[in-house]
Design a protein around this motif. Structure first.
Motif, PDB file in Angstrom:
ATOM      1  N   MET A   1      -0.294 -28.149 -29.762  1.00 29.00           N
ATOM      2  CA  MET A   1      -1.525 -28.339 -28.987  1.00 29.00           C
ATOM      3  C   MET A   1      -1.388 -27.708 -27.612  1.00 29.00           C
ATOM      4  SD  MET A   1      -2.398 -32.297 -29.977  1.00 29.00           S
ATOM      5  CE  MET A   1      -3.475 -32.497 -28.551  1.00 29.00           C
ATOM      6  N   ALA A   2      -0.247 -27.930 -26.967  1.00 26.17           N
ATOM      7  CA  ALA A   2      -0.028 -27.357 -25.632  1.00 26.17           C
ATOM      8  C   ALA A   2      -0.064 -25.835 -25.678  1.00 26.17           C
ATOM      9  CB  ALA A   2       1.306 -27.855 -25.069  1.00 26.17           C
ATOM     10  N   HIS A   3       0.563 -25.253 -26.697  1.00 26.28           N
ATOM     11  CA  HIS A   3       0.543 -23.792 -26.828  1.00 26.28           C
ATOM     12  C   HIS A   3      -0.872 -23.284 -27.101  1.00 26.28           C
ATOM     13  CE1 HIS A   3       4.956 -23.923 -27.099  1.00 26.28           C
ATOM     14  NE2 HIS A   3       4.916 -22.618 -26.854  1.00 26.28           N
ATOM     15  N   ALA A   4      -1.612 -23.977 -27.974  1.00 29.64           N
ATOM     16  CA  ALA A   4      -2.979 -23.547 -28.270  1.00 29.64           C
ATOM     17  C   ALA A   4      -3.849 -23.608 -27.016  1.00 29.64           C
ATOM     18  CB  ALA A   4      -3.575 -24.420 -29.375  1.00 29.64           C
ATOM     19  N   LEU A   5      -3.719 -24.670 -26.242  1.00 31.99           N
ATOM     20  CA  LEU A   5      -4.479 -24.783 -24.993  1.00 31.99           C
ATOM     21  C   LEU A   5      -4.118 -23.649 -24.037  1.00 31.99           C
ATOM     22  CD1 LEU A   5      -4.122 -28.638 -24.539  1.00 31.99           C
ATOM     23  CD2 LEU A   5      -6.313 -27.440 -24.705  1.00 31.99           C
ATOM     24  N   HIS A   6      -2.833 -23.372 -23.915  1.00 29.74           N
ATOM     25  CA  HIS A   6      -2.366 -22.285 -23.049  1.00 29.74           C
ATOM     26  C   HIS A   6      -2.920 -20.938 -23.514  1.00 29.74           C
ATOM     27  CE1 HIS A   6       0.400 -19.746 -20.725  1.00 29.74           C
ATOM     28  NE2 HIS A   6       0.668 -19.123 -21.863  1.00 29.74           N
ATOM     29  N   GLU A   7      -2.893 -20.704 -24.818  1.00 30.97           N
ATOM     30  CA  GLU A   7      -3.308 -19.407 -25.356  1.00 30.97           C
ATOM     31  C   GLU A   7      -4.796 -19.139 -25.144  1.00 30.97           C
ATOM     32  OE1 GLU A   7      -2.104 -19.118 -29.429  1.00 30.97           O
ATOM     33  OE2 GLU A   7       0.029 -19.388 -28.961  1.00 30.97           O
ATOM     34  N   VAL A   8      -5.621 -20.183 -25.093  1.00 31.36           N
ATOM     35  CA  VAL A   8      -7.055 -19.963 -24.897  1.00 31.36           C
ATOM     36  C   VAL A   8      -7.446 -20.039 -23.420  1.00 31.36           C
ATOM     37  CG1 VAL A   8      -7.608 -20.784 -27.210  1.00 31.36           C
ATOM     38  CG2 VAL A   8      -7.698 -22.392 -25.293  1.00 31.36           C
ATOM     39  N   GLY A   9      -6.458 -20.152 -22.531  1.00 34.94           N
ATOM     40  CA  GLY A   9      -6.757 -20.000 -21.120  1.00 34.94           C
ATOM     41  C   GLY A   9      -6.642 -21.226 -20.244  1.00 34.94           C
ATOM     42  N   TYR A  10      -6.235 -22.365 -20.801  1.00 35.69           N
ATOM     43  CA  TYR A  10      -6.050 -23.555 -19.978  1.00 35.69           C
ATOM     44  C   TYR A  10      -4.725 -23.471 -19.225  1.00 35.69           C
ATOM     45  CZ  TYR A  10      -9.882 -26.096 -22.251  1.00 35.69           C
ATOM     46  OH  TYR A  10     -11.116 -26.508 -22.703  1.00 35.69           O
ATOM     47  N   THR A  11      -4.699 -24.026 -18.021  1.00 34.76           N
ATOM     48  CA  THR A  11      -3.441 -24.246 -17.320  1.00 34.76           C
ATOM     49  C   THR A  11      -2.844 -25.537 -17.877  1.00 34.76           C
ATOM     50  OG1 THR A  11      -4.273 -23.192 -15.312  1.00 34.76           O
ATOM     51  CG2 THR A  11      -2.349 -24.628 -15.082  1.00 34.76           C
ATOM     52  N   VAL A  12      -1.614 -25.454 -18.372  1.00 29.52           N
ATOM     53  CA  VAL A  12      -1.011 -26.567 -19.102  1.00 29.52           C
ATOM     54  C   VAL A  12       0.325 -26.953 -18.474  1.00 29.52           C
ATOM     55  CG1 VAL A  12      -0.069 -27.311 -21.333  1.00 29.52           C
ATOM     56  CG2 VAL A  12      -2.103 -25.858 -21.271  1.00 29.52           C
ATOM     57  N   ARG A  13       0.561 -28.235 -18.434  1.00 30.56           N
ATOM     58  CA  ARG A  13       1.893 -28.755 -18.127  1.00 30.56           C
ATOM     59  C   ARG A  13       2.206 -29.835 -19.160  1.00 30.56           C
ATOM     60  NH1 ARG A  13       2.927 -31.607 -12.373  1.00 30.56           N
ATOM     61  NH2 ARG A  13       1.133 -32.766 -13.155  1.00 30.56           N
ATOM     62  N   ALA A  14       3.357 -29.731 -19.792  1.00 30.92           N
ATOM     63  CA  ALA A  14       3.752 -30.717 -20.795  1.00 30.92           C
ATOM     64  C   ALA A  14       4.740 -31.703 -20.185  1.00 30.92           C
ATOM     65  CB  ALA A  14       4.376 -30.026 -22.002  1.00 30.92           C
ATOM     66  N   TRP A  15       4.613 -32.939 -20.637  1.00 26.88           N
ATOM     67  CA  TRP A  15       5.523 -33.993 -20.192  1.00 26.88           C
ATOM     68  C   TRP A  15       6.249 -34.574 -21.386  1.00 26.88           C
ATOM     69  CZ3 TRP A  15       6.800 -35.184 -15.295  1.00 26.88           C
ATOM     70  CH2 TRP A  15       5.962 -34.705 -14.277  1.00 26.88           C
TER      71      TRP A  15
END
Length: 204
Positions: free
Chosen positions: A10-24
């Motif tokens: 999910m984090a990678h998919a969000l990142h790939e479509v342009g979201y700024t992501v931080r995983a915890w």
């Protein structure tokens, strides 16, 4: 079941479509951290905080999405309670099987997930718990149990994502390798569904 794998994709998919992501990584097992290290690093930060002070330790990511991998709530309720104090959305990852259904709804030695989420309301502004949604994973094609469990949960008022994560070797075995094209498949479809439902949104 499969929550760390789901979280990473999910984090990678969000990142790939342009979201700024931080995983915890809020799981004492640190599986998400180990995956990131084995993959040579993810294209977004992975931070560790598997403590009962998560809510006071962590400042939310401005203009982006924090995605948190929490350990099994039955084993680490103190961590889950803290994360739920600040979460905007809670996702339950489960296999559509009677065994998982009973573990989630009628655990013998722990608190049902619905009660854990509901009690977080007392520690949140506005006294309202975050929405709880169910993501089915490890779904086998043509197996009737997925439909039966979906129908049962829908009748009982659960929020169910339409997207279900299928059983695939490339997903099951991914936690030692880099992730590519996560948005081109079920996790990309999940991001779209979350956007459509208003559960996440891009900043203007």
């Amino acid at each position: 079941m499969g929550k760390t794998t789901d979280t990473g994709f999910m984090a990678h998919a969000l990142h790939e479509v342009g979201y700024t992501v931080r995983a915890w990584d809020a799981d004492e097992s640190q599986h998400l951290t180990q995956w990131s290290e084995a993959a040579g690093g993810f294209p977004f930060p992975v931070e560790k905080n598997a403590t009962a002070t998560f809510a006071t330790d962590v400042e939310s990511l401005k203009g982006g999405i924090d995605i948190v991998d929490v350990g099994h709530t039955e084993n680490h309720p103190h961590i889950a309670d803290s994360v739920l104090k600040v979460a905007d959305l809670a996702i339950l990852h489960m296999e559509p099987s009677m065994a998982d259904w009973q573990r989630v709804t009628q655990p013998r030695t722990s608190t049902p997930i619905t009660d854990i989420v509901a009690r977080s309301a007392f520690a949140r502004p506005g006294r309202q718990a975050p929405p709880l949604w169910v993501l089915f994973n490890r779904v086998r094609t043509g197996v009737r149990s997925a439909k039966d469990i979906r129908d049962m949960m829908r009748e009982e008022g659960w929020n169910l994502f339409t997207v279900m994560i299928p059983v695939r070797d490339e997903i099951k075995q991914a936690t030692a390798f880099p992730v590519e094209r996560a948005a081109h498949g079920p996790f990309g479809e999940l991001v779209t569904e979350m956007e459509t439902r208003g559960l996440i949104k891009r900043d203007a």
